[in-house]
Design a protein around this motif. Structure first.
Motif, PDB file in Angstrom:
ATOM      1  N   MET A   1       0.832  -1.209   0.000  1.00  0.00           N
ATOM      2  CA  MET A   1       0.000   0.000   0.000  1.00  0.00           C
ATOM      3  C   MET A   1       0.866   1.258   0.000  1.00  0.00           C
ATOM      4  O   MET A   1       0.597   2.213  -0.742  1.00  0.00           O
ATOM      5  N   VAL A   2       1.899   1.290   0.839  1.00  0.00           N
ATOM      6  CA  VAL A   2       2.789   2.454   0.901  1.00  0.00           C
ATOM      7  C   VAL A   2       3.421   2.698  -0.457  1.00  0.00           C
ATOM      8  O   VAL A   2       3.493   3.838  -0.941  1.00  0.00           O
ATOM      9  N   PHE A   3       3.880   1.629  -1.085  1.00  0.00           N
ATOM     10  CA  PHE A   3       4.530   1.752  -2.394  1.00  0.00           C
ATOM     11  C   PHE A   3       3.560   2.304  -3.432  1.00  0.00           C
ATOM     12  O   PHE A   3       3.865   3.256  -4.164  1.00  0.00           O
ATOM     13  N   ARG A   4       2.364   1.738  -3.504  1.00  0.00           N
ATOM     14  CA  ARG A   4       1.407   2.141  -4.532  1.00  0.00           C
ATOM     15  C   ARG A   4       0.965   3.595  -4.356  1.00  0.00           C
ATOM     16  O   ARG A   4       0.934   4.371  -5.321  1.00  0.00           O
ATOM     17  N   VAL A   5       0.614   3.976  -3.129  1.00  0.00           N
ATOM     18  CA  VAL A   5       0.141   5.338  -2.899  1.00  0.00           C
ATOM     19  C   VAL A   5       1.268   6.347  -3.120  1.00  0.00           C
ATOM     20  O   VAL A   5       1.057   7.417  -3.718  1.00  0.00           O
ATOM     21  N   SER A   6       2.478   6.023  -2.649  1.00  0.00           N
ATOM     22  CA  SER A   6       3.615   6.937  -2.823  1.00  0.00           C
ATOM     23  C   SER A   6       3.911   7.165  -4.293  1.00  0.00           C
ATOM     24  O   SER A   6       4.119   8.312  -4.737  1.00  0.00           O
ATOM     25  N   ILE A   7       3.946   6.095  -5.061  1.00  0.00           N
ATOM     26  CA  ILE A   7       4.203   6.224  -6.492  1.00  0.00           C
ATOM     27  C   ILE A   7       3.096   7.033  -7.170  1.00  0.00           C
ATOM     28  O   ILE A   7       3.355   7.872  -8.050  1.00  0.00           O
ATOM     29  N   ALA A   8       1.843   6.815  -6.756  1.00  0.00           N
ATOM     30  CA  ALA A   8       0.727   7.562  -7.341  1.00  0.00           C
ATOM     31  C   ALA A   8       0.861   9.060  -7.051  1.00  0.00           C
ATOM     32  O   ALA A   8       0.649   9.904  -7.939  1.00  0.00           O
ATOM     33  N   LEU A   9       1.231   9.419  -5.814  1.00  0.00           N
ATOM     34  CA  LEU A   9       1.406  10.830  -5.468  1.00  0.00           C
ATOM     35  C   LEU A   9       2.562  11.450  -6.238  1.00  0.00           C
ATOM     36  O   LEU A   9       2.470  12.584  -6.719  1.00  0.00           O
ATOM     37  N   VAL A  10       3.656  10.713  -6.330  1.00  0.00           N
ATOM     38  CA  VAL A  10       4.811  11.212  -7.075  1.00  0.00           C
ATOM     39  C   VAL A  10       4.458  11.389  -8.551  1.00  0.00           C
ATOM     40  O   VAL A  10       4.827  12.385  -9.190  1.00  0.00           O
ATOM     41  N   ALA A  11       3.722  10.424  -9.118  1.00  0.00           N
ATOM     42  CA  ALA A  11       3.308  10.519 -10.524  1.00  0.00           C
ATOM     43  C   ALA A  11       2.411  11.730 -10.741  1.00  0.00           C
ATOM     44  O   ALA A  11       2.536  12.446 -11.757  1.00  0.00           O
ATOM     45  N   ALA A  12       1.499  11.984  -9.800  1.00  0.00           N
ATOM     46  CA  ALA A  12       0.619  13.154  -9.913  1.00  0.00           C
ATOM     47  C   ALA A  12       1.431  14.445  -9.891  1.00  0.00           C
ATOM     48  O   ALA A  12       1.157  15.390 -10.659  1.00  0.00           O
ATOM     49  N   LEU A  13       2.438  14.496  -9.013  1.00  0.00           N
ATOM     50  CA  LEU A  13       3.312  15.668  -8.943  1.00  0.00           C
ATOM     51  C   LEU A  13       4.039  15.888 -10.267  1.00  0.00           C
ATOM     52  O   LEU A  13       4.109  17.005 -10.780  1.00  0.00           O
ATOM     53  N   VAL A  14       4.577  14.813 -10.824  1.00  0.00           N
ATOM     54  CA  VAL A  14       5.311  14.905 -12.085  1.00  0.00           C
ATOM     55  C   VAL A  14       4.391  15.384 -13.211  1.00  0.00           C
ATOM     56  O   VAL A  14       4.765  16.247 -14.022  1.00  0.00           O
ATOM     57  N   LEU A  15       3.167  14.861 -13.254  1.00  0.00           N
ATOM     58  CA  LEU A  15       2.230  15.263 -14.306  1.00  0.00           C
ATOM     59  C   LEU A  15       1.847  16.737 -14.181  1.00  0.00           C
ATOM     60  O   LEU A  15       1.809  17.474 -15.179  1.00  0.00           O
ATOM     61  N   LEU A  16       1.536  17.175 -12.961  1.00  0.00           N
ATOM     62  CA  LEU A  16       1.149  18.575 -12.767  1.00  0.00           C
ATOM     63  C   LEU A  16       2.271  19.520 -13.171  1.00  0.00           C
ATOM     64  O   LEU A  16       2.054  20.511 -13.884  1.00  0.00           O
ATOM     65  N   ALA A  17       3.470  19.217 -12.697  1.00  0.00           N
ATOM     66  CA  ALA A  17       4.602  20.089 -13.000  1.00  0.00           C
ATOM     67  C   ALA A  17       4.981  20.026 -14.472  1.00  0.00           C
ATOM     68  O   ALA A  17       5.432  21.018 -15.054  1.00  0.00           O
ATOM     69  N   GLY A  18       4.807  18.860 -15.087  1.00  0.00           N
ATOM     70  CA  GLY A  18       5.183  18.711 -16.483  1.00  0.00           C
ATOM     71  C   GLY A  18       4.183  19.322 -17.447  1.00  0.00           C
ATOM     72  O   GLY A  18       4.557  19.925 -18.458  1.00  0.00           O
ATOM     73  N   LEU A  19       2.871  19.200 -17.154  1.00  0.00           N
ATOM     74  CA  LEU A  19       1.847  19.694 -18.060  1.00  0.00           C
ATOM     75  C   LEU A  19       1.599  21.197 -17.914  1.00  0.00           C
ATOM     76  O   LEU A  19       1.227  21.866 -18.883  1.00  0.00           O
ATOM     77  N   ALA A  20       1.800  21.723 -16.699  1.00  0.00           N
ATOM     78  CA  ALA A  20       1.546  23.152 -16.478  1.00  0.00           C
ATOM     79  C   ALA A  20       2.651  23.738 -15.590  1.00  0.00           C
ATOM     80  O   ALA A  20       2.410  24.086 -14.427  1.00  0.00           O
ATOM     81  N   PRO A  21       3.871  23.851 -16.117  1.00  0.00           N
ATOM     82  CA  PRO A  21       4.994  24.285 -15.272  1.00  0.00           C
ATOM     83  C   PRO A  21       4.825  25.686 -14.695  1.00  0.00           C
ATOM     84  O   PRO A  21       5.151  25.923 -13.535  1.00  0.00           O
ATOM     85  N   GLY A  22       4.286  26.631 -15.499  1.00  0.00           N
ATOM     86  CA  GLY A  22       4.106  28.000 -14.998  1.00  0.00           C
ATOM     87  C   GLY A  22       3.121  28.079 -13.849  1.00  0.00           C
ATOM     88  O   GLY A  22       3.464  28.544 -12.749  1.00  0.00           O
ATOM     89  N   PRO A  23       1.880  27.645 -14.057  1.00  0.00           N
ATOM     90  CA  PRO A  23       0.913  27.664 -12.944  1.00  0.00           C
ATOM     91  C   PRO A  23       1.368  26.828 -11.749  1.00  0.00           C
ATOM     92  O   PRO A  23       1.105  27.195 -10.594  1.00  0.00           O
ATOM     93  N   PHE A  24       2.028  25.685 -12.013  1.00  0.00           N
ATOM     94  CA  PHE A  24       2.513  24.849 -10.913  1.00  0.00           C
ATOM     95  C   PHE A  24       3.491  25.630 -10.047  1.00  0.00           C
ATOM     96  O   PHE A  24       3.399  25.617  -8.814  1.00  0.00           O
ATOM     97  N   ASN A  25       4.427  26.330 -10.675  1.00  0.00           N
ATOM     98  CA  ASN A  25       5.408  27.096  -9.911  1.00  0.00           C
ATOM     99  C   ASN A  25       4.735  28.240  -9.150  1.00  0.00           C
ATOM    100  O   ASN A  25       5.118  28.551  -8.013  1.00  0.00           O
TER     101      ASN A  25
END
Length: 524
Positions: A1-25
Motif C-alpha cells: 500500500m505504501v509503495f502504490r500510494v507513494s508512487i501515485a502521489l509522485v506521478a501526480a506531482l510529475v504530471l502537474l509540473a510537467g503539463l503546467a509548469p508556470g501555474p505549478f510554480n
C-alpha cells in the motif's frame, strides 16, 4: 500500500509540473509564502531542540548503549563508515554551495549588515558554518539513531512508522503507520530530487567551463539520463560493493581537491578564517538557531535558514535510513559523535577553504565572483578556479567529483526509498529499486523544467513540514525506548554483580571450611 500510494502521489506531482509548469510554480510559491509566514518559526525551534536532544543522548546516561545489543560488532570500518556518511549526507550540496553561499551572503548579508563590508564577510562565513554544521547532522542523526535502534534492537522493519510504536502501539502497522510512511517516502523523493537538481545544474556549468558545452535544458536532461544509468548500476550492486567503493573514492577525490585549493589559494587567510569563524559560530550558536526577523520584515531567514532546515528534514528519512543500515554495532555516543561532530568539522574545513578563498579573491580583486553570482550560483565555483593556478584541471576534478557525488546520493536514495516502501525487512527487490530510480530522475527533470531552483526550493520547504512535526514524536519515542533499555541493562548489571558477589562469598566460605578442617584434631 505504501509503495502504490507513494508512487501515485509522485506521478501526480510529475504530471502537474510537467503539463503546467508556470501555474505549478505559481502555486508552489504561494504555498511557500504562507508556510513561511505561518510556521517558519517552527522549523527553527524543532531543529534546535533536535540538536540539544542529540547532545544529551551522546553525553548523558544513554551514551554506552549499543545499536544491535551489547555484543554487536560494526559491519564497516570507521573510515568507510564516515566516508559513506559524508558522501550520502551532503556531498553535492557542499560542492554546489562551498564558494557560492559565502559570496551570496557577502553581497546580501543577514542581520541588516552593509553589503560587501568586512562585517558582511564575517557573517557570510559564520552563516555558512551554521547552515552546514551541527544542526543538519543532528537532524540526520536523530532519524538514523531511531531507525537503527528500532530495526536492530527491537526487530523493526526499518520503516519510519516503527519509530512511533511506543506512542501509537500496534497502529504503527495500520492506517496511521501507512500514512506516516507515505509522507516520509514522498518528502524523501522530493528532497533527493532537489539535491539532484542542484547537482545537474552545476555539472552542466562544469561541462560548459571544461568542454565548452552550452549548459542548456537539453544538456541537463541528458545528464540526468546518464546519471540514472550509473546510479542504478551502483544500487543493484548493493551497499557492500558499489555504494561503499564509490563513497571511499569520493572522499579521497574530495580530499585531493580540498588540499589543492588550500595549497594554491590563500593558505594563511584560510586558516585564519577557519579559527575566527569557528569561534564566532560557537559564540552565537543559540542566537542564530532561533533568529527570525519579525520587526524588519526581511525574508533572508526564510530564503536561507528555513529552506536549509526544510531541505535537511526532507532528506532525513533517506539519510537516516541509510545511516541506520550501516551503523549496527556503534554505541549511542560513538554514533552521535560520528554522525554529528565529525562531518561537521569536515564541512567547516570545506567552507573555510572554498568560501574563504572565494571571499579573499573577491575582496582583493583577484576575481569578480559577484559577477559570476549574477550568472547563477553554479558558476561561482568555476569562476574561483579561474583565479587559481591550474584552474582548468581543478574544474575537471570538481566535475568528476560532482558526478560521483551525484551517483552516490542517488543510489543510496533509491535503495532507501525501495526499503521504506516495502513492508518486509531486508534488501528490497530489484524491480522496486528500478521503479524508484526512474521516479527520482523524473522528479528532478520535471521540477527543473517547471521553474528551476525556485520550484525545487519551494517544493522541499512545503514537503518537509509534516516530517518536521513527526520529529518531535520521534524524540519522545526514542527517549522512552532508550530509557527502558538503560533500566534493563542496570538490572542485568546488578544481577551480574550480585551473582559474582555470591560466588565470591561461596568460595571464601569453602576456603574457610577447608582451613577449619585442616586445623581440626586428628586431621592427617
Amino acid at each position: 500500500m505504501v509503495f502504490r500510494v507513494s508512487i501515485a502521489l509522485v506521478a501526480a506531482l510529475v504530471l502537474l509540473a510537467g503539463l503546467a509548469p508556470g501555474p505549478f510554480n505559481d502555486v508552489v510559491q504561494a504555498a511557500l509564502a504562507e508556510v513561511v509566514r505561518s510556521v517558519g518559526w517552527l522549523y527553527l525551534l524543532i531543529v534546535f531542540l533536535t540538536l540539544s536532544f542529540l547532545l544529551y543522548l551522546a553525553f548523558g546516561r544513554f551514551g554506552n548503549l549499543r545499536i544491535g545489543g551489547e555484543d554487536a560488532e560494526p559491519d564497516f570500518s570507521r573510515a568507510s563508515w564516515l566516508a559513506m556518511l559524508f558522501a550520502t549526507g551532503m556531498g553535492i550540496g557542499l560542492v554546489f554551495w562551498g564558494a557560492a553561499e559565502p559570496i551570496s551572503h557577502f553581497a546580501t548579508p543577514p542581520e541588516g549588515l552593509a553589503p560587501r563590508s568586512v562585517d558582511a564577510a564575517r557573517a557570510a562565513m559564520r552563516y555558512a558554518f551554521f547552515h552546514w554544521g551541527l544542526h543538519p547532522w543532528a537532524i540526520y542523526a536523530l532519524i538514523g539513531l531511531a531507525m537503527a535502534w528500532f530495526q536492530y534492537n527491537r526487530n523493526g522493519r526499518g520503516l519510519v512508522s516503527d519509530m512511533l510504536q511506543p506512542l501509537i502501539g500496534r497502529h504503527h502497522r495500520g492506517a496511521i503507520g501507512h500514512a506516516v510512511n507515505i509522507a516520509a517516502v514522498v518528502a524523501t523523493a522530493i528532497g533527493v530530487a532537489t539535491t539532484l537538481g542542484f547537482g545537474t545544474i552545476q555539472i552542466a556549468a562544469g561541462l560548459q567551463r571544461v568542454f565548452g558545452i552550452t549548459a542548456s535544458v537539453t544538456v541537463q536532461l541528458v545528464i540526468i539520463a546518464i546519471a540514472f544509468v550509473l546510479y542504478m548500476a551502483s544500487t543493484l550492486s548493493g551497499v557492500d560493493r558499489g555504494i561503499k567503493w564509490l563513497s571511499n573514492c569520493n572522499l579521497l577525490l574530495a580530499a585531493l581537491l580540498l588540499a589543492a585549493v588550500l595549497v594554491l589559494g590563500p593558505t594563511g587567510f584560510i586558516f585564519d578564517t577557519f579559527t575566527t569563524t569557528l569561534g564566532a559560530y560557537l559564540n552565537q550558536l543559540v542566537t542564530m538557531s532561533l533568529r527570525m526577523s519579525p520587526f524588519s520584515g526581511s525574508t533572508w531567514v526564510a530564503d536561507w535558514t528555513i529552506f536549509y532546515w526544510a531541505w535537511w528534514i526532507a532528506w532525513a528519512p533517506f539519510v537516516g535510513a541509510f545511516i541506520a543500515r550501516v551503523s549496527r554495532g556503534r554505541s549511542v555516543r560513538e554514533f552521535v559523535v560520528g554522525v554529528v561532530l565529525a562531518p561537521t568539522l569536515l564541512g567547516f574545513l570545506w567552507f573555510s577553504v572554498f568560501g574563504g578563498s572565494a571571499l579573499w579573491a573577491q575582496i582583493t580583486g583577484h576575481a569578480d565572483l559577484l559577477q559570476a553570482l549574477g550568472d547563477g550560483y553554479e558558476t561561482v565555483l568555476f569562476a574561483l578556479f579561474d583565479s587559481l593556478p591550474g584552474g582548468l584541471l581543478l574544474a575537471g576534478v570538481a566535475l568528476v567529483l560532482l558526478v560521483i557525488f551525484f551517483v552516490t546520493s542517488a543510489d543510496s536514495a533509491v535503495l532507501v526509498l525501495a526499503s521504506m516502501s516495502t513492508d518486509e525487512a531486508g534488501d528490497p527487490p530489484p524491480s522496486r529499486k528500478a521503479v524508484w530510480g526512474v521516479a527520482v530522475a523524473l522528479i528532478a527533470a520535471v521540477l527543473l523544467l517547471a521553474g528551476g531552483l525556485d520550484a525545487l526550493q519551494g517544493m522541499i520547504t512545503i514537503a518537509a513540514l509534516p516530517f518536521a512535526l513527526l520529529m518531535v514524536l520521534v524524540m519522545v519515542s526514542l527517549y522512552r525506548v532508550l530509557d527502558l533499555e538503560y533500566q534493563l541493562e542496570r538490572r542485568r548489571a546488578q544481577r551480574a554483580r550480585h551473582a559474582v558477589q555470591a560466588w565470591i562469598e561461596r568460595e571464601m566460605a569453602a576456603q574457610d571450611d577447608t582451613r577449619t578442617a585442616a586445623r581440626a584434631p586428628g586431621h592427617d
